[in-house]
Design an enzyme around this catalytic site. Structure first.
Site, PDB file in Angstrom:
ATOM      1  N   ARG A  87      10.506   0.620  -2.599  1.00 46.72           N
ATOM      2  CA  ARG A  87      11.812   0.677  -1.686  1.00 46.72           C
ATOM      3  C   ARG A  87      13.008  -0.381  -2.344  1.00 46.72           C
ATOM      4  O   ARG A  87      13.196  -1.418  -2.343  1.00 46.72           O
ATOM      5  CB  ARG A  87      11.398  -0.197  -0.361  1.00 46.72           C
ATOM      6  CG  ARG A  87      10.439   0.666   0.354  1.00 46.72           C
ATOM      7  CD  ARG A  87       9.938  -0.344   1.765  1.00 46.72           C
ATOM      8  NE  ARG A  87       9.127  -1.186   1.331  1.00 46.72           N
ATOM      9  CZ  ARG A  87       8.255  -1.885   2.156  1.00 46.72           C
ATOM     10  NH1 ARG A  87       8.496  -1.688   3.518  1.00 46.72           N
ATOM     11  NH2 ARG A  87       7.645  -2.925   2.021  1.00 46.72           N
TER      12      ARG A  87
ATOM     13  N   ASP B  45       6.797   3.436  -8.383  1.00 49.33           N
ATOM     14  CA  ASP B  45       5.344   3.504  -7.515  1.00 49.33           C
ATOM     15  C   ASP B  45       4.331   3.505  -8.415  1.00 49.33           C
ATOM     16  O   ASP B  45       4.050   4.265  -9.276  1.00 49.33           O
ATOM     17  CB  ASP B  45       5.315   5.076  -6.976  1.00 49.33           C
ATOM     18  CG  ASP B  45       4.216   5.183  -5.918  1.00 49.33           C
ATOM     19  OD1 ASP B  45       3.169   4.790  -6.275  1.00 49.33           O
ATOM     20  OD2 ASP B  45       4.185   6.089  -5.030  1.00 49.33           O
TER      21      ASP B  45
ATOM     22  N   TYR C 134     -11.306  -0.682   0.723  1.00 51.91           N
ATOM     23  CA  TYR C 134     -10.382  -1.815   0.458  1.00 51.91           C
ATOM     24  C   TYR C 134     -11.369  -3.102  -0.160  1.00 51.91           C
ATOM     25  O   TYR C 134     -10.806  -3.386  -1.335  1.00 51.91           O
ATOM     26  CB  TYR C 134      -9.646  -2.277   1.840  1.00 51.91           C
ATOM     27  CG  TYR C 134      -8.692  -3.478   1.553  1.00 51.91           C
ATOM     28  CD1 TYR C 134      -7.890  -3.490   0.670  1.00 51.91           C
ATOM     29  CD2 TYR C 134      -9.394  -4.846   1.988  1.00 51.91           C
ATOM     30  CE1 TYR C 134      -6.925  -4.652   0.427  1.00 51.91           C
ATOM     31  CE2 TYR C 134      -8.462  -6.002   1.634  1.00 51.91           C
ATOM     32  CZ  TYR C 134      -7.318  -5.728   0.805  1.00 51.91           C
ATOM     33  OH  TYR C 134      -6.559  -6.792   0.744  1.00 51.91           O
TER      34      TYR C 134
END
Length: 253
Positions: free
Chosen positions: A35, A58, A151
């Site tokens: 962003r 990214d 995760y």
């Protein structure tokens, strides 16, 4: 004397953003994230304290990482501190019902992103025989919980990768640390629950979790230590979080 250079991935929010603010008096900053508009705002905020180079990136894409590092201006090209912070958790379902795309995104970001950034920057650290790599892990890499399947596995990878880096770098003046936060309130749960603000807020109801500023303060402590000291791993929990008994659940027939 010019300040050293720090590259922070995932710098547009959470731990990365807080670290940028706290490190600004001490480092020139390369702030990397997807962003760009957030990075630009942060650059404007910090420009009175230090030089800031916003980098739209990214970390999941190796070619983009290599191109970004190779194209850095000369004044930012020698990176002294790499904070591999970009990462995320997605979903909390059991392993048999998870979205495979969520698994792939966690692997691509949490594992491959760290690999790509480390491999792109480590050769220059070795050549100059100096540098510091801080990899943001998680207590989920040590302590399993229901729904933490992939995760937690990605964060366990980070811990072992950091240990192996230390072995590879033996005899060189390059430090490597895994920083493993416990429960912290940032965009973590909002991302995990894909923008469900109500569900994300419930995670922290009635408790006092860590803040991004707490983790940034830990990073500042680490980088302020004498270069002869390497903190291999550091695990940080909020006071409200501790260890429980192992789960005992009757098995369904």
């Amino acid at each position: 004397m010019m300040k050293p250079v720090a590259l922070i991935t995932g710098a547009s929010s959470g731990f990365g953003e807080a670290s940028a603010r706290l490190l600004a008096p001490h480092y020139r900053l390369i702030l990397a994230a997807r962003r760009l508009e957030r990075l630009t705002h942060l650059q404007e905020e910090l420009q009175a304290l230090t030089e800031v180079y916003p980098l739209e990136l990214d970390v999941r894409h190796q070619a983009d990482v290599s191109k970004a590092i190779d194209s850095l201006p000369d004044s930012f090209s020698a990176i002294d501190l790499l904070i591999n912070n970009a990462g995320l958790a997605l979903g909390l379902e059991g392993a048999w019902e998870c979205d495979l795309e969520d698994w792939e995104r966690m692997v691509d970001t949490n594992i491959k992103g760290v690999l790509y950034c480390t491999r792109a920057i480590l050769p220059q650290m070795v050549e100059r025989n100096c540098g510091y790599i801080i990899n943001i892990g998680s207590i989920a890499g040590n302590w399993p919980y229901a729904g933490g399947n992939v995760y937690g596995a990605t964060k366990a990878f980070i811990e072992q990768f950091s240990r192996n880096l230390r072995c590879d770098l033996a005899g060189k003046r390059i430090r490597v640390t895994t920083l493993k936060p416990g429960m912290a309130e940032s965009e973590f749960s909002l991302v995990r629950f894909k923008g469900d603000e109500e569900r994300a807020k419930k995670v922290y109801e009635g408790i006092e979790p860590l803040t991004p500023e707490d983790i940034a303060a830990t990073i500042l402590y680490l980088v302020s230590l004498p270069e002869r000291i390497n903190v291999n791993e550091i695990e940080v929990m909020p006071l409200c979080q501790s260890f429980g008994r192992t789960t005992i659940t009757p098995v369904k027939e």
